[in-house]
Design an enzyme around this catalytic site. Structure first.
Site, PDB file in Angstrom:
ATOM      1  N   LYS A  82       4.298   3.494  -4.749  1.00 30.28           N
ATOM      2  CA  LYS A  82       5.309   3.267  -6.071  1.00 30.28           C
ATOM      3  C   LYS A  82       3.989   3.237  -7.167  1.00 30.28           C
ATOM      4  O   LYS A  82       3.317   2.301  -7.127  1.00 30.28           O
ATOM      5  CB  LYS A  82       5.973   1.613  -6.073  1.00 30.28           C
ATOM      6  N   LYS A 132       2.167  -3.380 -15.224  1.00 26.97           N
ATOM      7  CA  LYS A 132       2.215  -3.508 -13.730  1.00 26.97           C
ATOM      8  C   LYS A 132       1.116  -2.749 -12.998  1.00 26.97           C
ATOM      9  O   LYS A 132       0.925  -2.370 -11.823  1.00 26.97           O
ATOM     10  CB  LYS A 132       3.611  -3.389 -13.042  1.00 26.97           C
ATOM     11  N   GLU A 182      -1.354   3.712   1.594  1.00 27.48           N
ATOM     12  CA  GLU A 182      -0.401   2.724   1.160  1.00 27.48           C
ATOM     13  C   GLU A 182       0.625   3.042   2.324  1.00 27.48           C
ATOM     14  O   GLU A 182       1.268   2.111   2.959  1.00 27.48           O
ATOM     15  CB  GLU A 182       0.115   3.160  -0.215  1.00 27.48           C
ATOM     16  N   LYS A 227       7.950   6.747  -5.336  1.00 33.48           N
ATOM     17  CA  LYS A 227       8.751   6.488  -6.422  1.00 33.48           C
ATOM     18  C   LYS A 227       7.640   6.639  -7.670  1.00 33.48           C
ATOM     19  O   LYS A 227       6.505   5.997  -7.646  1.00 33.48           O
ATOM     20  CB  LYS A 227       9.143   5.140  -6.206  1.00 33.48           C
TER      21      LYS A 227
HETATM   22  N1  LIG Z   1      12.855  -1.339  -7.981  1.00 31.08           N
HETATM   23  C1  LIG Z   1      13.728  -0.323  -8.261  1.00 31.08           C
HETATM   24  C2  LIG Z   1      13.060   0.033  -9.625  1.00 31.08           C
HETATM   25  O1  LIG Z   1      12.271  -0.221 -10.062  1.00 31.08           O
HETATM   26  C3  LIG Z   1      13.866   1.596 -10.212  1.00 31.08           C
HETATM   27  C4  LIG Z   1      13.205   2.056 -11.228  1.00 31.08           C
HETATM   28  C5  LIG Z   1      14.126   2.972 -12.200  1.00 31.08           C
HETATM   29  O2  LIG Z   1      15.191   3.448 -11.599  1.00 31.08           O
HETATM   30  O3  LIG Z   1      13.606   3.614 -13.283  1.00 31.08           O
HETATM   31 MG   LIG Z   2       1.386  -1.322   0.076  1.00 34.91          MG
END
Ligand SMILES: NCC(=O)CCC(=O)O
Ligand SMILES: [Mg+2]
Length: 352
Positions: free
Chosen positions: A220, A243, A259, A274
């Protein structure tokens, strides 16, 4: 207003060319396989089906209420009863799984995100209500503290500004247990703390939730594309700082493999990359390296770009939606979390 994909061939203003003109001496002509729709279907390498879709929903307080999210045209925050109606829509559309995210009232947010552990919080209420009517629909619950903390971070914030790792993991395990108890099928830790997958797996197993799956948000990235999501869950205004001390640097690729490898070793059943479209290279590397069930999250900012441009008539929204979704398949993803899930499933079911 949708832009049409080209003008009808009959309205061209230049005459047909003389077909007796000399031609190139080519024995390979790639265009032969594209000459008609049936031929294109025959050689098509990737297809999107409703089985590839996970539909994220935003649950908020109230009864019979749907409140539009301004930065996500077509997406609403919905009350628990309405989440059951959307679950019904998902079932009818053959969408295998939905994902639930809460909009937590500001008065319930605190430093430690304690509402995350309330067994009667919005997500738990929604899981119970949906499971009662539609037990066979998969439900994924996000594990992280950001919808519940007054500072908008995914973990505990120390006075010196650090996000505490191990202390956060202990709370995330409790959050996962509360959600599993409510009936959640897939626990999806999105917090990016180190060691959380192993801790959650252990916690679930000890509590008798050995069948609850874990889909790790393994790679992420710290991304600007999460903006509209933070509007939807109400953390945009409260988030202090950024973050980048726990989410990944967008310049990195090898690090994503480390990761993912760790999360697999810790017991993840499925892994996720993501955001989505800007990180398709990562999806491909992860799939090729680990051959794991691999998912991508087409995040809120990606959705907003397509939906916003379509609303302005700048692109054909339906075509851009389908093109973006098949891109995930092409990159090797087994499925996509997307706010387009219902619209795309409708289109797929209609055979368009
Ligand atoms: N933990 C889920 C998300 O952060 C979604 C982020 C997004 O749709 O922009
Ligand atoms: Mg990790």
């Amino acid at each position: 207003m949708a832009i049409k994909f080209g003008r009808p061939i009959e309205v061209r203003d230049t005459p047909v060319r003389d077909t007796t003109a000399p031609s190139l001496d080519l024995n390979v002509r790639m265009r032969r396989n594209r000459k008609s729709e049936w031929a294109r279907r025959l050689v098509r390498e990737n297809v999107l089906t409703t089985d590839d879709l996970i539909w994220p929903l935003f649950v908020a307080d109230g009864v019979n209420r749907r409140t539009p999210v301004a930065s996500m045209p077509g997406v609403d925050r919905i009350s628990v009863d309405q989440s059951v109606r959307d679950a019904e829509r998902a079932v009818k559309l053959d969408i295998p799984c939905i994902a639930l995210f809460p909009y937590t009232e500001p008065s319930l947010r605190d430093e430690n995100g304690s509402e995350a552990l309330n067994a009667n919080n919005l997500v738990c209420q929604s899981v119970r209500a949906i499971k009662k009517e539609f037990p066979d629909l998969g439900i994924l619950c996000d594990v992280a503290l950001d919808p519940f903390t007054s500072h908008g971070h995914d973990g505990l914030l120390h006075a010196d500004g650090r996000i505490l790792n191990d202390e956060t993991v202990a709370i995330l395990v409790q959050q996962a247990l509360v959600q599993a108890e409510a009936g959640c099928d897939i626990i999806a830790p999105s917090d990016m703390m180190d060691g959380r997958v192993a801790a959650i797996r252990d916690g679930l197993d000890r509590a008798g939730f050995g069948d609850v799956q874990i889909m790790a948000y393994a790679a992420k990235y710290a991304s600007a594309f999460y903006g509209p999501f933070r509007d939807a869950i109400g953390s945009a205004k409260t988030l202090t700082g950024d973050k980048r001390t726990y989410q990944m640097d967008s310049a990195n690729s090898d690090e994503a493999l480390r990761e993912v490898e760790l999360d697999i070793a810790e017991g993840a059943d499925m892994v996720m990359v993501k955001p989505g479209l800007p990180y398709l290279d990562i999806v491909r590397r992860v799939k090729d390296t680990f051959a794991m069930p691999t998912f991508a999250y087409q995040v809120s900012g990606e959705y907003a770009m397509i939906a916003g441009a379509a609303n302005n008539g700048w692109i054909d929204g339906e075509r851009a939606m389908m093109e973006s979704l098949v891109a995930f398949k092409r990159a090797g993803a087994d499925g996509v979390l997307t706010y387009f899930a219902a619209a795309a499933a409708e289109k797929l079911k209609a055979g368009r």
